[in-house]
Design a protein around this motif. Structure first.
Motif, PDB file in Angstrom:
ATOM      1  N   UNK A  85       0.789  -1.703  -0.139  1.00 24.11           N
ATOM      2  CA  UNK A  85      -0.261  -0.140  -0.088  1.00 24.11           C
ATOM      3  C   UNK A  85       0.732   1.306   0.022  1.00 24.11           C
ATOM      4  N   UNK A  86       1.913   1.707   0.920  1.00 20.12           N
ATOM      5  CA  UNK A  86       3.115   2.114   0.626  1.00 20.12           C
ATOM      6  C   UNK A  86       3.004   2.887  -0.477  1.00 20.12           C
ATOM      7  N   UNK A  87       3.698   1.152  -1.299  1.00 22.16           N
ATOM      8  CA  UNK A  87       4.449   1.778  -2.717  1.00 22.16           C
ATOM      9  C   UNK A  87       3.744   1.742  -3.535  1.00 22.16           C
ATOM     10  N   UNK A  88       2.934   1.610  -3.267  1.00 15.25           N
ATOM     11  CA  UNK A  88       1.190   2.483  -4.760  1.00 15.25           C
ATOM     12  C   UNK A  88       0.570   3.662  -4.293  1.00 15.25           C
ATOM     13  N   UNK A  89       0.668   3.889  -3.359  1.00 15.26           N
ATOM     14  CA  UNK A  89       0.579   5.341  -2.249  1.00 15.26           C
ATOM     15  C   UNK A  89       1.454   6.367  -3.362  1.00 15.26           C
ATOM     16  N   UNK A  90       3.029   5.828  -2.939  1.00 12.62           N
ATOM     17  CA  UNK A  90       3.946   6.873  -3.794  1.00 12.62           C
ATOM     18  C   UNK A  90       4.457   6.814  -4.861  1.00 12.62           C
ATOM     19  N   UNK A  91       3.721   5.681  -5.927  1.00 12.74           N
ATOM     20  CA  UNK A  91       3.170   5.297  -7.508  1.00 12.74           C
ATOM     21  C   UNK A  91       2.117   6.728  -7.498  1.00 12.74           C
ATOM     22  N   UNK A  92       1.506   6.836  -6.867  1.00 14.69           N
ATOM     23  CA  UNK A  92       0.424   7.562  -7.524  1.00 14.69           C
ATOM     24  C   UNK A  92       0.059   8.776  -7.480  1.00 14.69           C
ATOM     25  N   UNK A  93       1.335   9.379  -5.867  1.00 18.43           N
ATOM     26  CA  UNK A  93       1.212  10.350  -5.847  1.00 18.43           C
ATOM     27  C   UNK A  93       1.976  10.834  -6.625  1.00 18.43           C
TER      28      UNK A  93
END
Length: 89
Positions: free
Chosen positions: A70-78
């Motif tokens: 989730x952290x990796x995906x949120x960073x990518x989306x940001x």
């Protein structure tokens, strides 16, 4: 939007897919290998025997690696949202 941007975005998306799916796929692979060795040792050739341990192992891997994913995906989306004006313009 230039072709280079499209290729870069596609490359990043494929990298994210591989990175986020790797823990579950590797877990399922390891459990499947262990079940196969067990079946070979005991000569039990039931095809459905490997499904339940794989499902349980993947759910456990999802619980363990879920916050990291989730952290990796949120960073990518940001990062993608911050690049949006450059992509559109």
């Amino acid at each position: 939007m230039t072709p280079d941007m499209v290729i870069k975005l596609a490359e990043q998306a494929i990298y994210m897919i591989i990175l986020l799916s790797a823990p579950m796929l590797l877990t399922a692979l390891a459990v499947g290998l262990m079940v196969s060795v067990f079946q070979a040792m005991t000569q039990i050739q039931e095809q459905t025997l490997s499904f339940i341990p794989k499902i349980v192992a993947v759910f456990i891997a999802l619980l363990i690696f879920g916050p990291w994913m989730l952290t990796i995906l949120m960073d990518y989306t940001r990062d993608l949202m911050q690049q949006l004006p450059q992509i559109i313009g």
